[in-house]
Motif scaffolding. Structure first.
Motif, short mmCIF file in Angstrom:
data_model
loop_
_atom_site.label_atom_id
_atom_site.label_comp_id
_atom_site.label_asym_id
_atom_site.label_seq_id
_atom_site.Cartn_x
_atom_site.Cartn_y
_atom_site.Cartn_z
N ASP A 20 0.82 -1.21 0.00
CA ASP A 20 0.00 0.00 0.00
C ASP A 20 0.86 1.26 0.00
O ASP A 20 0.54 2.24 -0.69
N ALA A 21 1.94 1.25 0.78
CA ALA A 21 2.81 2.43 0.86
C ALA A 21 3.49 2.69 -0.48
O ALA A 21 3.59 3.85 -0.92
N ALA A 22 3.93 1.64 -1.14
CA ALA A 22 4.59 1.80 -2.44
C ALA A 22 3.59 2.28 -3.49
O ALA A 22 3.92 3.11 -4.35
N TYR A 23 2.37 1.75 -3.43
CA TYR A 23 1.35 2.18 -4.39
C TYR A 23 0.99 3.65 -4.19
O TYR A 23 0.89 4.41 -5.16
N ASP A 24 0.82 4.06 -2.94
CA ASP A 24 0.52 5.47 -2.65
C ASP A 24 1.66 6.38 -3.10
O ASP A 24 1.42 7.46 -3.66
N TYR A 25 2.89 5.94 -2.86
CA TYR A 25 4.04 6.73 -3.29
C TYR A 25 4.08 6.82 -4.81
O TYR A 25 4.39 7.87 -5.38
N GLY A 26 3.75 5.71 -5.47
CA GLY A 26 3.72 5.72 -6.92
C GLY A 26 2.71 6.71 -7.47
O GLY A 26 2.99 7.44 -8.43
N LEU A 27 1.53 6.78 -6.84
CA LEU A 27 0.51 7.73 -7.28
C LEU A 27 0.99 9.17 -7.12
O LEU A 27 0.80 10.02 -8.00
N GLN A 28 1.63 9.46 -5.97
CA GLN A 28 2.15 10.80 -5.74
C GLN A 28 3.27 11.12 -6.73
O GLN A 28 3.34 12.24 -7.28
N ALA A 29 4.12 10.14 -6.97
CA ALA A 29 5.25 10.36 -7.88
C ALA A 29 4.79 10.49 -9.32
O ALA A 29 5.39 11.25 -10.10
N GLU A 30 3.74 9.79 -9.68
CA GLU A 30 3.21 9.89 -11.04
C GLU A 30 2.73 11.31 -11.32
O GLU A 30 2.92 11.84 -12.41
N ARG A 31 2.08 11.91 -10.33
CA ARG A 31 1.64 13.31 -10.48
C ARG A 31 2.86 14.24 -10.56
O ARG A 31 2.85 15.22 -11.33
N ALA A 32 3.88 13.93 -9.78
CA ALA A 32 5.09 14.75 -9.82
C ALA A 32 5.79 14.65 -11.17
O ALA A 32 6.45 15.60 -11.61
N LEU A 33 5.66 13.51 -11.82
CA LEU A 33 6.25 13.35 -13.15
C LEU A 33 5.66 14.36 -14.13
O LEU A 33 6.38 14.90 -14.97
N GLN A 34 4.37 14.60 -14.03
CA GLN A 34 3.74 15.58 -14.91
C GLN A 34 4.33 16.97 -14.70
O GLN A 34 4.49 17.75 -15.65
N PHE A 35 4.66 17.28 -13.45
CA PHE A 35 5.32 18.55 -13.16
C PHE A 35 6.71 18.58 -13.80
O PHE A 35 7.10 19.59 -14.41
N ALA A 36 7.46 17.49 -13.65
CA ALA A 36 8.81 17.42 -14.21
C ALA A 36 8.80 17.54 -15.73
O ALA A 36 9.78 17.98 -16.33
N LEU A 37 7.68 17.14 -16.34
CA LEU A 37 7.60 17.15 -17.80
C LEU A 37 7.09 18.47 -18.37
O LEU A 37 7.01 18.62 -19.59
N LEU A 38 6.74 19.43 -17.52
CA LEU A 38 6.19 20.69 -18.01
C LEU A 38 7.15 21.40 -18.97
O LEU A 38 6.76 21.82 -20.06
N GLU A 39 8.40 21.54 -18.57
CA GLU A 39 9.36 22.25 -19.41
C GLU A 39 9.72 21.45 -20.66
O GLU A 39 9.73 22.01 -21.76
N PRO A 40 10.03 20.15 -20.56
CA PRO A 40 10.29 19.38 -21.78
C PRO A 40 9.11 19.40 -22.75
O PRO A 40 9.29 19.49 -23.97
N ARG A 41 7.88 19.35 -22.21
CA ARG A 41 6.70 19.39 -23.07
C ARG A 41 6.60 20.76 -23.77
O ARG A 41 6.28 20.84 -24.96
N ARG A 42 6.87 21.82 -23.01
CA ARG A 42 6.81 23.16 -23.59
C ARG A 42 7.83 23.31 -24.72
O ARG A 42 7.50 23.85 -25.80
N LYS A 43 9.05 22.82 -24.50
CA LYS A 43 10.10 22.91 -25.52
C LYS A 43 9.74 22.09 -26.76
O LYS A 43 9.97 22.52 -27.90
N TYR A 44 9.18 20.92 -26.52
CA TYR A 44 8.83 20.05 -27.65
C TYR A 44 7.74 20.71 -28.50
O TYR A 44 7.84 20.75 -29.73
N LEU A 45 6.71 21.23 -27.86
CA LEU A 45 5.62 21.84 -28.60
C LEU A 45 6.07 23.11 -29.32
O LEU A 45 5.62 23.39 -30.44
N HIS A 46 6.97 23.86 -28.69
CA HIS A 46 7.51 25.06 -29.33
C HIS A 46 8.30 24.67 -30.58
O HIS A 46 8.17 25.32 -31.63
#
Length: 238
Positions: free
Chosen positions: A202-228
């Motif tokens: 359960d702890a690993a699954y909960d951490y995975g869910l939190q980290a998955e959302r954090a991945l979207q934050f980490a991808l904001l700049e790469p996504r912006r550069k790619y679309l540009h």
């Protein structure tokens, strides 16, 4: 003429992470089902029918018929199912724990690579010895850093802390269990640690869910550069 592009690498990466999350969720559902089934046959919650049958054993090699024995079919079924559900629950808990750790591992791996400026199109994990399951890694590498600007960084850190507590408990219990002799208080510590270690899935699954959302934050700049870049290329071709 509209130019068609393949999916950008970050879409494949997020799909890879989500697939790990879905796998962990399937095992979580299976564990919940097994627990419900096991609870359903606990004798303290059931009224067992007292009816008996005479079961005639097969003749032995000498040809003599053995004396019939009395059996209670309902009682036998309930106890048999209890054993089966217990056995399956232990297997499912192991699979859930492994899948959840793979989910957490995959998220941490993906974020670390994105933060380094890499553009992986999928998570890379080792294959287990059975050739079917994936192998997660644990330890300090599971901790996700560099999220100071992320609004939910505290939730990620808290989820990691809970997972670390469970993993450390498992390691402590394993260390105690490997000793030739345990004093009574040490045996008690081991059982307490095992109780905490049960929460790894359960702890690993909960951490995975939190980290998955954090991945979207980490991808904001790469996504912006790619679309540009894509927008610039489209403008040059028009």
């Amino acid at each position: 003429m509209t130019t068609k592009y393949a999916l950008p690498w970050y879409e494949d990466l997020t799909d890879s992470v989500r697939a790990l999350g879905e796998a962990a969720y399937e095992y979580q559902l299976a564990v919940t089902t097994a627990r419900t089934l096991q609870a359903g046959v606990e004798t303290g919650r059931r009224v067992l029918h007292e009816g008996k049958v005479a079961a005639q054993p097969r003749s032995d090699a000498s040809g003599w018929n053995k004396v019939p024995v009395t059996r209670a079919p309902h009682e036998h079924a309930v106890f048999h199912l209890g054993d089966l559900y217990r056995e399956q629950l232990l297997k499912l808990q192991d699979l859930y724990e492994n899948a959840s750790l793979c989910f957490a591992t995959g998220c941490a791996w993906a974020i670390a690579h994105v933060q380094r400026g890499n553009n992986p199109n999928g998570v890379a994990l080792d294959m287990g010895e059975d050739g079917r399951t994936l192998t997660p890694w644990t330890g300090p590498a599971l901790e996700i850093k560099g999220l100071e600007r992320y609004a939910h960084a505290q939730q990620v850190a808290a989820a990691y802390k809970q997972l670390a507590v469970c993993l450390n408990a498992a390691g402590y219990a394993e260390d105690l269990g490997s000793r030739d002799y345990l004093a009574d208080h040490e045996a008690s510590w081991m059982h307490d640690a095992l109780d905490v270690a049960v929460g790894i899935g359960d702890a690993a699954y909960d951490y995975g869910l939190q980290a998955e959302r954090a991945l979207q934050f980490a991808l904001l700049e790469p996504r912006r550069k790619y679309l540009h870049r894509q927008s610039t290329e489209d403008a040059a071709q028009s």
